[in-house]
Design a protein around this motif. Structure first.
Motif, mmCIF file in Angstrom:
data_model
loop_
_atom_site.group_PDB
_atom_site.id
_atom_site.type_symbol
_atom_site.label_atom_id
_atom_site.label_comp_id
_atom_site.label_asym_id
_atom_site.label_seq_id
_atom_site.Cartn_x
_atom_site.Cartn_y
_atom_site.Cartn_z
ATOM 1 N N UNK A 151 0.007 67.920 -107.048
ATOM 2 C CA UNK A 151 -0.149 68.298 -105.645
ATOM 3 C C UNK A 151 -0.602 67.156 -104.759
ATOM 4 N N UNK A 152 -0.354 65.947 -105.191
ATOM 5 C CA UNK A 152 -0.788 64.767 -104.445
ATOM 6 C C UNK A 152 0.109 64.583 -103.209
ATOM 7 N N UNK A 153 -0.503 64.244 -102.087
ATOM 8 C CA UNK A 153 0.282 64.014 -100.868
ATOM 9 C C UNK A 153 0.552 62.515 -100.693
ATOM 10 N N UNK A 154 1.336 62.179 -99.693
ATOM 11 C CA UNK A 154 1.725 60.773 -99.478
ATOM 12 C C UNK A 154 0.534 59.872 -99.176
ATOM 13 N N UNK A 159 -2.871 55.424 -101.083
ATOM 14 C CA UNK A 159 -4.219 54.906 -101.343
ATOM 15 C C UNK A 159 -4.370 54.492 -102.802
ATOM 16 N N UNK A 160 -3.887 55.310 -103.712
ATOM 17 C CA UNK A 160 -3.993 54.985 -105.139
ATOM 18 C C UNK A 160 -3.139 53.764 -105.494
ATOM 19 N N UNK A 161 -1.972 53.648 -104.873
ATOM 20 C CA UNK A 161 -1.110 52.489 -105.136
ATOM 21 C C UNK A 161 -1.751 51.208 -104.607
ATOM 22 N N UNK A 162 -2.336 51.263 -103.414
ATOM 23 C CA UNK A 162 -2.992 50.083 -102.823
ATOM 24 C C UNK A 162 -4.156 49.626 -103.702
ATOM 25 N N UNK A 163 -4.884 50.575 -104.251
ATOM 26 C CA UNK A 163 -6.027 50.265 -105.121
ATOM 27 C C UNK A 163 -5.610 49.988 -106.567
ATOM 28 N N UNK A 164 -4.311 50.060 -106.838
ATOM 29 C CA UNK A 164 -3.770 49.864 -108.198
ATOM 30 C C UNK A 164 -4.365 50.849 -109.190
ATOM 31 N N UNK A 165 -4.605 52.059 -108.715
ATOM 32 C CA UNK A 165 -5.166 53.099 -109.584
ATOM 33 C C UNK A 165 -4.103 54.114 -109.999
#
Length: 172
Positions: A151-154, A159-165
């Motif tokens: 259920x993750x939104x854009x 945010x997770x991609x920018x933080x490499x998480x």
């Protein structure tokens, strides 16, 4: 039926949307339609109909157990669909949960021998840094070192991609 029960059922029915009413009426109709009436003769041959009639009710019960009612005062709800697996539904209360930094917020994973977790974040608009840190801590407690996010939104995804998480907190 007693008056309090009739009032509860009446309030419940009144709170349903038109679509919810139709679905519930269909489930109950399919289930009750096969039950023998007191004026009918019940034979062993008709007993299989009882199992068929119970199928929609059992499906409804399974869904209710799998997805418990949400209470925003509680930070999350956990269900265990199989041994070693957990599904967490985060509520808005997680964003202001004071105990997020305490050991008890993640110790239950070890206590219950949880090895795989899916976290449903669909009730949230965004993830706070505290929530992200807590999710990473949960992931580190698991044997695979990852959590699956449902259920993750854009906004969360970016945010997770920018933080490499996004390799630890993996979007489904």
């Amino acid at each position: 039926m007693s008056d309090p029960l009739e009032n509860d059922i009446g309030s419940f029915v009144e709170s349903l949307t038109a679509h919810q009413r139709v679905v519930l009426q269909r489930i109950l109709g399919e289930s009750l339609n096969v039950l023998p009436r007191s004026t009918e003769e019940t034979t062993v041959d008709r007993l299989h109909l009882l199992e068929e009639g119970m199928a929609p009710l059992m499906a409804l019960l399974a869904q209710l157990r799998r997805y418990p009612a949400h209470d925003d005062a509680k930070p999350y709800v956990v269900t265990r669909p199989a041994p070693g697996h957990a599904v967490m539904v985060l509520n808005r209360g997680i964003l202001t949960w004071n105990a997020i930094w305490e050991v008890k917020s993640h110790a239950w994973l070890d206590e219950l021998r949880i090895t795989h977790v899916i976290v449903d974040v669909s009730r949230l608009d965004d993830l706070t840094s505290s929530t992200i840190a807590w999710l990473v801590t949960l992931a580190q407690k698991l044997s695979g070192g990852t959590l699956r996010l449902r259920g993750i939104n854009d906004t969360m995804r970016r945010a997770l991609a920018i933080l490499h998480l996004d390799r630890i907190l993996v979007p489904e």
